[in-house]
Design a protein around this motif. Sequence first.
Motif, short mmCIF file in Angstrom:
data_model
loop_
_atom_site.label_atom_id
_atom_site.label_comp_id
_atom_site.label_asym_id
_atom_site.label_seq_id
_atom_site.Cartn_x
_atom_site.Cartn_y
_atom_site.Cartn_z
N CYS A 1 -45.05 12.38 -4.19
CA CYS A 1 -44.05 13.73 -3.68
C CYS A 1 -44.60 14.84 -4.07
CB CYS A 1 -42.59 13.45 -3.96
SG CYS A 1 -41.87 11.91 -3.58
N HIS A 2 -44.42 15.97 -3.53
CA HIS A 2 -44.84 17.35 -4.00
C HIS A 2 -44.27 17.57 -5.16
CE1 HIS A 2 -47.46 18.63 -0.72
NE2 HIS A 2 -46.32 18.35 0.33
N GLU A 3 -43.09 17.06 -5.42
CA GLU A 3 -42.24 17.37 -6.82
C GLU A 3 -43.04 16.79 -7.67
OE1 GLU A 3 -38.99 18.32 -4.17
OE2 GLU A 3 -40.41 16.65 -4.12
N TRP A 4 -43.65 15.72 -7.67
CA TRP A 4 -44.35 15.09 -8.83
C TRP A 4 -45.33 16.07 -9.38
CZ3 TRP A 4 -43.78 10.74 -11.57
CH2 TRP A 4 -44.75 10.70 -12.37
N ARG A 5 -46.00 16.84 -8.59
CA ARG A 5 -47.15 17.73 -8.92
C ARG A 5 -46.38 19.09 -9.38
NH1 ARG A 5 -51.35 18.44 -4.30
NH2 ARG A 5 -49.48 18.67 -3.36
N ARG A 6 -45.14 19.30 -9.06
CA ARG A 6 -44.53 20.69 -9.40
C ARG A 6 -43.79 20.34 -10.99
NH1 ARG A 6 -41.83 22.72 -4.55
NH2 ARG A 6 -40.08 21.67 -5.73
N GLY A 7 -43.49 18.97 -11.30
CA GLY A 7 -43.06 18.50 -12.48
C GLY A 7 -41.66 17.68 -12.30
N MET A 8 -41.25 17.60 -11.05
CA MET A 8 -40.17 16.64 -10.81
C MET A 8 -40.59 15.31 -10.82
SD MET A 8 -36.92 16.41 -10.24
CE MET A 8 -35.94 14.98 -9.41
N HIS A 9 -39.98 14.52 -11.60
CA HIS A 9 -40.45 13.06 -11.71
C HIS A 9 -39.44 12.26 -10.58
CE1 HIS A 9 -43.10 13.54 -15.18
NE2 HIS A 9 -42.21 14.47 -15.34
N PRO A 10 -40.05 12.06 -9.38
CA PRO A 10 -39.27 11.12 -8.64
C PRO A 10 -39.01 9.75 -8.86
CG PRO A 10 -41.64 11.28 -7.80
CD PRO A 10 -41.40 11.93 -9.09
N ILE A 11 -39.22 9.16 -10.03
CA ILE A 11 -38.79 7.84 -10.37
C ILE A 11 -37.41 7.75 -10.65
CG2 ILE A 11 -39.46 8.15 -13.02
CD1 ILE A 11 -40.81 5.16 -12.59
N HIS A 12 -36.72 8.90 -11.12
CA HIS A 12 -35.24 8.67 -11.67
C HIS A 12 -34.35 8.07 -10.47
CE1 HIS A 12 -31.38 9.27 -13.72
NE2 HIS A 12 -30.99 10.18 -12.48
N PRO A 13 -34.62 8.80 -9.13
CA PRO A 13 -33.76 8.14 -8.03
C PRO A 13 -34.25 6.74 -7.42
CG PRO A 13 -35.02 10.39 -7.34
CD PRO A 13 -35.44 9.99 -8.74
N MET A 14 -35.41 6.35 -8.04
CA MET A 14 -35.63 5.12 -7.75
C MET A 14 -35.22 4.04 -8.48
SD MET A 14 -39.58 5.16 -6.42
CE MET A 14 -40.24 6.12 -7.96
N VAL A 15 -34.93 4.42 -10.00
CA VAL A 15 -34.47 3.46 -10.75
C VAL A 15 -32.84 3.69 -11.08
CG1 VAL A 15 -36.62 3.54 -12.27
CG2 VAL A 15 -34.94 5.12 -12.92
N VAL A 16 -32.18 4.52 -10.70
CA VAL A 16 -30.97 4.70 -10.90
C VAL A 16 -29.97 3.44 -10.35
CG1 VAL A 16 -30.64 7.06 -11.65
CG2 VAL A 16 -30.40 6.30 -9.25
N HIS A 17 -30.23 2.79 -9.38
CA HIS A 17 -29.75 2.00 -8.40
C HIS A 17 -29.58 0.63 -9.23
CE1 HIS A 17 -30.83 5.09 -5.75
NE2 HIS A 17 -29.63 4.81 -5.30
N PHE A 18 -30.57 0.46 -10.23
CA PHE A 18 -30.73 -0.97 -11.00
C PHE A 18 -29.34 -1.04 -12.07
CE2 PHE A 18 -34.73 -0.66 -9.05
CZ PHE A 18 -35.05 -2.06 -8.72
N PRO A 19 -29.29 0.11 -12.75
CA PRO A 19 -28.01 -0.29 -13.72
C PRO A 19 -26.79 0.04 -13.11
CG PRO A 19 -29.24 1.83 -14.11
CD PRO A 19 -29.91 1.05 -13.22
N ILE A 20 -26.68 0.46 -12.02
CA ILE A 20 -25.56 0.57 -11.01
C ILE A 20 -25.26 -0.64 -10.73
CG2 ILE A 20 -24.24 1.63 -9.19
CD1 ILE A 20 -25.87 4.04 -9.49
N ALA A 21 -26.38 -1.47 -9.97
CA ALA A 21 -25.91 -2.57 -9.48
C ALA A 21 -25.75 -3.55 -10.54
CB ALA A 21 -26.91 -3.03 -8.53
N LEU A 22 -26.70 -3.75 -11.73
CA LEU A 22 -26.47 -4.71 -12.55
C LEU A 22 -25.02 -4.64 -13.46
CD1 LEU A 22 -30.07 -4.57 -13.89
CD2 LEU A 22 -29.02 -6.53 -12.74
N LEU A 23 -24.79 -3.65 -13.77
CA LEU A 23 -23.54 -3.26 -14.44
C LEU A 23 -22.32 -3.52 -13.94
CD1 LEU A 23 -24.53 -0.13 -16.61
CD2 LEU A 23 -24.44 -2.32 -17.42
N LEU A 24 -22.17 -3.29 -12.61
CA LEU A 24 -21.25 -3.49 -11.71
C LEU A 24 -20.90 -5.06 -11.47
CD1 LEU A 24 -21.09 -0.61 -9.22
CD2 LEU A 24 -19.32 -1.08 -10.80
N ALA A 25 -22.30 -5.70 -11.40
CA ALA A 25 -22.20 -7.02 -11.12
C ALA A 25 -21.66 -7.89 -12.18
CB ALA A 25 -23.35 -7.49 -10.62
N SER A 26 -22.24 -7.15 -13.34
CA SER A 26 -21.70 -8.03 -14.55
C SER A 26 -20.34 -8.17 -14.82
CB SER A 26 -22.30 -7.35 -15.74
OG SER A 26 -21.66 -7.70 -16.93
#
Length: 157
Positions: free
Chosen positions: A9-34
Amino acid sequence: MRTAPGGFCHEWRRGMHPIHPMVVHFPIALLLASVFFDVVALRWRGQEFRATSLSLLALGVLAAVVALLTGHLAEEAVEHSGTIPKQAIETHEELTFAVFWVFAGLLGVRLLSYWGWMRERALLVLFLGVGGSVLLLVASYYGGDLVYRYGAGVLPR
């Protein structure tokens, strides 16, 4: 979202790390499933359900660490943009830290019980799990609010 050559993404080059929106769903799903498996374990009293819940909880807490770290990187970039109210960012951040500590505490209680250092406290586990889940959903709402109301990490058209 527009992408730069190479797929980033253009944000990556401007300093925004697009990985956060990709990883936030994992703890949400795992913790709720637990928590779901904890509730099922109360009803059917199966050790398999408790073991599954504990595994999901441990993975969820680890995933939450990754989400917190990537969220911090994203926060730095978003704060420098000056387009999002600091209070909105701080609210989401404080809620996510609270969620992390509730579930880390729950993991501690579950591990102490698993290792035989304390008697299992099903109601405490349920209280922490359900309370943490509510807090998690509220924190998720505020995270979504940062994107959909304020445009955090979204390129202007």
